[in-house]
Motif scaffolding. Structure first.
Motif, mmCIF file in Angstrom:
data_model
loop_
_atom_site.group_PDB
_atom_site.id
_atom_site.type_symbol
_atom_site.label_atom_id
_atom_site.label_comp_id
_atom_site.label_asym_id
_atom_site.label_seq_id
_atom_site.Cartn_x
_atom_site.Cartn_y
_atom_site.Cartn_z
ATOM 1 N N ASP A 185 1.008 -1.108 -0.013
ATOM 2 C CA ASP A 185 -0.162 -0.130 -0.093
ATOM 3 C C ASP A 185 0.445 0.970 -0.182
ATOM 4 N N VAL A 186 2.081 1.529 0.124
ATOM 5 C CA VAL A 186 2.910 2.560 -0.091
ATOM 6 C C VAL A 186 3.148 3.091 -1.221
ATOM 7 N N LYS A 187 2.824 4.381 -1.379
ATOM 8 C CA LYS A 187 2.818 4.986 -2.374
ATOM 9 C C LYS A 187 3.715 5.723 -3.031
ATOM 10 N N ALA A 188 4.408 5.520 -4.069
ATOM 11 C CA ALA A 188 5.538 5.861 -4.059
ATOM 12 C C ALA A 188 6.161 7.791 -4.469
ATOM 13 N N SER A 189 4.176 8.123 -4.678
ATOM 14 C CA SER A 189 4.023 9.494 -4.889
ATOM 15 C C SER A 189 3.915 10.125 -3.435
ATOM 16 N N GLU A 190 3.766 9.725 -2.126
ATOM 17 C CA GLU A 190 3.680 9.845 -0.969
ATOM 18 C C GLU A 190 4.629 9.899 -0.067
ATOM 19 N N THR A 191 6.037 8.893 -0.513
ATOM 20 C CA THR A 191 6.986 8.856 -0.049
ATOM 21 C C THR A 191 8.724 9.562 -0.211
ATOM 22 N N GLU A 192 8.964 10.869 0.609
ATOM 23 C CA GLU A 192 9.807 11.724 0.638
ATOM 24 C C GLU A 192 10.930 10.856 0.103
ATOM 25 N N ILE A 193 12.092 11.381 -1.077
ATOM 26 C CA ILE A 193 12.878 10.503 -1.360
ATOM 27 C C ILE A 193 14.941 11.469 -0.757
ATOM 28 N N GLY A 194 14.838 10.901 -0.029
ATOM 29 C CA GLY A 194 16.652 11.443 0.341
ATOM 30 C C GLY A 194 17.629 10.417 0.343
ATOM 31 N N SER A 195 18.584 11.456 0.924
ATOM 32 C CA SER A 195 20.107 10.697 0.541
ATOM 33 C C SER A 195 21.024 9.875 2.257
ATOM 34 N N VAL A 196 20.988 9.883 2.911
ATOM 35 C CA VAL A 196 21.585 9.925 4.186
ATOM 36 C C VAL A 196 23.335 9.172 3.817
ATOM 37 N N ILE A 197 23.811 10.250 5.095
ATOM 38 C CA ILE A 197 24.880 9.412 4.714
ATOM 39 C C ILE A 197 25.734 8.628 6.752
ATOM 40 N N TYR A 198 26.481 7.521 6.214
ATOM 41 C CA TYR A 198 26.589 6.959 7.724
ATOM 42 C C TYR A 198 28.044 7.532 7.972
ATOM 43 N N ALA A 199 28.072 7.236 8.822
ATOM 44 C CA ALA A 199 30.079 8.081 9.628
ATOM 45 C C ALA A 199 30.135 7.673 10.525
ATOM 46 N N VAL A 200 31.083 6.869 11.646
ATOM 47 C CA VAL A 200 31.339 6.290 13.056
ATOM 48 C C VAL A 200 30.596 7.091 14.117
#
Length: 763
Positions: A632-647
């Protein structure tokens, strides 16, 4: 030299420590004739009393602090005022000082640096602030001379905002925290723990404040002993230090990752305020008769010897004698650290600086809020008097911290003594501290009495094949090294008579040139903009679910804000959010910006009402996997963004751009084992980014993987401490948990609204 208590302790009459153990209460009662609880004694620290005097919440544990005064420099004040203007700013509610000490050279980028300065002047006129023109003073020296006050609190948008030696609790935070103060909001923190820095003894001749500071930093940084706590300087050793000396130690407390600092005050501090024609700002500060501290750092000042912090952190410190006696071992360790910090991108060694068993350096710099004080430079002048630094590779430059200091050094002859050696003297400028002045040659080694020696902090660019490095030292040992034409030398090895001339402060310099508009806001003034001063791009509220792409994975033990957004010449673009963002992680992960922009393009398609799956095949593939478990998840209603991993990201500067640059490129979160400082975590939150915690060593995701976090909006709203996330990889979803450490109600709402600007628009 430096010892740490394993427990808390009681301090009796500011002199005697009683460790917190099973018999502590009995010992305290025997000494004082009364029984006092730990909770009551904890309220007798200077820090507790000052914080409560500025707390508006009515809750002793959950503070809402309003500061007395604010200060910013020309790397930060444009963004702060632009954010405040977008949120309804009408006038500065408290004295707000705008200094121009970072971009003051106006040497890079055409007109844009001076455009920022004129923006600052016009805003000081319009909103009622103080404007300090370039070259007159570095931010912290002006604050010491004209802003500090005993029992006061100051908030600055520079991490080295520390005036504890003058009885002022000061904090360095990212710009959004100043915006809150400008708009009548508060600085929201839980009551911090307080650690006593208990000083005894007296420094030996030749040992300076930087030596004391580096010894403390070495003892407390790696173990987090004072992280996000207040350092309270007490004990009989304080009386043996001049105010200039105390200031030199105090400014470096930032490098311990503490929240703030405060010192007991005495007649020497009273003299400081009288000399600076502000006697009304003095009052005596001492802990109560019985005060409880959550930890104790004991420093025997008489045991400290000249120190050197080797690359690439102030905590990587040794005595100079220890380094000279163990060159092979210590230089090998520095090379190992360099391999981690520089990612083996360029060859690095300091072994070529060893000649005939002696260590030689290429450059000496004494500058800024740490090194450019009056007493430091008078002692340097005494050491160099009648000598020469030579005509070889070694150079020495000196930057007095303000024009009044510079003027008095001229009047008493110290400047002449320094210049006669071949050293050069410059105006008040912070550039050597962050790579915008005295950038060394490739492979050169610089010793500096400044605040930091992080990778590239001196201005080199690893991605261009360049490398130089900095070691931190006290001004006196830098002068001793200069006497030996660059051979590393401790000041205690030099026989010198320190004359200790008296300081006379000339306020006319400021009266004639500084614009003081406090209480004189003029709404009719038109703000002067330049072509590089841009508004913040729009940001959307947090959606029910988010899809994150990992665009950088950093496994260094600590990641500094300099690595997240480089300092130096990039600072010219600090008034242009998108322009500056092009430099994000440029010296650590050059691929980051391109990857983040690609993710941002998919989000922009979503915000434009288009299907993000049609804009990006990787996004489409990720949603195909997500729909198998979440149909049921809609791509149009799901924010898309970037993430970094750092210790452990965020050590160092308070600059908000370390977070905002990620945000304007589409960043939605960081994932870390822990955050190096409170201020970096606050910057993330204020820019609408979620500060996730993931502590296990083995990561369930890798660089370029997608991570789906369903129900994130509800999780933030409902104060859930953990959320289930899914790594999208190998045609499957792999679940794992991300932790969200406690957030204040305002912090949660800021994240829900998408950023602080949105929060103010809707509340």
């Amino acid at each position: 030299m430096v010892q740490l208590f394993e427990s808390g302790a009681y301090l009796i009459d500011g002199k005697e420590l009683i460790a917190d153990n099973a018999d502590a209460a009995v010992q305290v009662a025997a000494k004082t004739g009364r029984t006092i609880s730990k909770e009551e004694a904890a309220k007798q620290t200077m820090a507790y009393k000052i914080l409560q005097a500025h707390n508006t919440s009515g809750d002793d544990e959950h503070l809402k602090v309003k500061f007395d005064r604010l200060t910013s420099h020309d790397i930060t004040f444009v963004g702060i005022i632009q954010t405040a203007r977008a949120s309804g700013l009408e006038k500065f509610p408290v004295p707000y000082v705008l200094t121009n000490c970072h971009n003051s050279l106006c040497a890079v980028g055409g007109t844009i640096n001076e455009d920022d300065h004129m923006f600052g002047l016009s805003c000081a006129q319009k909103y009622g602030g103080v404007y300090v023109p370039p070259h007159l003073a570095v931010i912290h020296q002006y604050a010491r001379e004209m802003l500090a006050g005993c029992g006061k609190m100051i908030l600055g948008s520079d991490s080295h905002t520390r005036y504890g030696a003058l009885g002022t609790m000061a904090c360095g935070e990212g710009g959004p925290e100043l915006v809150k103060q400008l708009l009548g909001r508060t600085y929201d923190i839980d009551m911090p723990q307080v650690v006593a820095i208990y000083l005894t003894g007296k420094p030996v001749k030749g040992v300076g404040p930087q030596d004391i500071a580096l010894a403390i930093i070495k003892a407390v940084f790696a173990n987090g002993y004072v992280k996000n706590k207040v350092m309270e300087f007490v004990g009989p050793g304080v009386d043996n230090l001049s105010v200039d000396y105390r200031i030199g130690v105090d400014v470096m407390t930032t490098e311990t990752t503490c929240l703030s600092s405060i010192w007991k005050t005495d007649e020497k501090v009273q003299d400081f305020y009288e000399i600076h024609r502000r006697p009304e700002e003095y009052r005596e500060l001492n802990p109560g008769a019985v005060a409880y501290y959550d930890g104790v750092v004991c420093v025997d000042l008489s045991a400290v010897r000249p120190m050197i912090a080797m690359p690439f952190h102030p905590s990587n410190a040794y005595t100079i004698d220890e380094l000279n006696a163990n060159l092979d071992d210590i230089l090998a360790d520095v090379e190992k650290r360099a391999a981690v910090s520089l990612g083996n991108k360029v060859p690095f060694t300091l072994r070529d600086k060893v000649r005939d068993g002696k260590m030689y350096v290429d450059q000496g710099v004494i500058a800024g809020c740490a090194g450019g004080g009056f007493e430091n430079l008078c002692d340097v002048a005494d050491m160099l008097d009648g000598q020469s630094i030579g005509d070889g590779r070694f150079s020495l430059s000196v930057y007095p911290a303000s024009q009044p200091v510079y003027m008095e050094l001229i009047r008493n002859g110290s400047i002449a003594k320094i210049m006669e050696t071949g050293a050069t003297v410059r105006t008040a400028f912070c550039g050597p501290c962050f790579g915008a002045g005295d950038v060394p040659a490739n492979n050169a080694f610089s010793i500096r009495h400044s605040t930091r020696n992080f990778p590239n902090r001196e201005g080199s660019k690893v991605n261009n094949g360049q490398i130089a490095s900095v070691a931190l030292m006290d001004a006196r040992s830098i002068a001793a090294t200069a006497l030996n034409k660059g051979r590393l030398t401790a000041a205690t090895d030099i026989d010198v008579n320190f004359t200790k001339p008296k300081y006379y402060f000339d306020s006319h310099i400021y009266e004639k040139r500084v614009y003081n508009g406090v209480g004189k806001a003029d709404p009719s003034v038109e703000i002067q903009f330049g072509p590089n001063i841009k508004d913040w791009p729009s940001m959307v509220p947090l959606t029910d679910n988010i899809l994150l792409k990992v665009v950088s994975e950093i496994h260094d033990p600590v990641t500094t804000t300099d690595e997240l957004i480089p300092s130096g010449e990039t600072s010219s673009f600090r008034s242009n959010p998108l322009g500056l963002a092009e430099f994000t992680l440029s010296r650590k992960d050059p691929e980051y910006v391109g990857r983040a922009k690609k993710v941002r393009a998919a989000e922009e398609a979503r915000e434009d009402g288009k299907c993000p799956c049609q804009a990006d095949d990787e996004v489409a593939a990720a949603f195909n996997e997500i729909h198998k478990l979440f149909p049921d998840v809609k791509a149009s209603e799901t924010e898309i963004g970037s993430v970094i991993y750092a210790v452990k990201p965020g050590d160092g500067s308070a600059r908000e751009q370390a977070a905002s640059c990620q945000r304007v490129l589409g960043g939605l979160a960081n994932i870390a084992k822990e955050y190096a400082t409170k201020r970096y975590r606050s910057n993330l939150i204020n820019w609408g980014m979620i500060p996730f915690i993931f502590e296990p060593e083995k990561l369930p995701f890798a660089n370029l993987d997608y991570i789906f976090v369903p129900g994130i909006r509800d999780a933030v709203k409902e104060k859930q401490p953990k959320v289930t996330a899914y790594a999208v990889k190998d045609n499957a979803l792999e679940s794992f948990e991300l932790e969200i450490k406690p957030l204040t109600d305002d912090e949660r709402q800021i994240i829900l609204d998408g950023c602080l600007i949105n929060y103010y628009k809707s509340h």
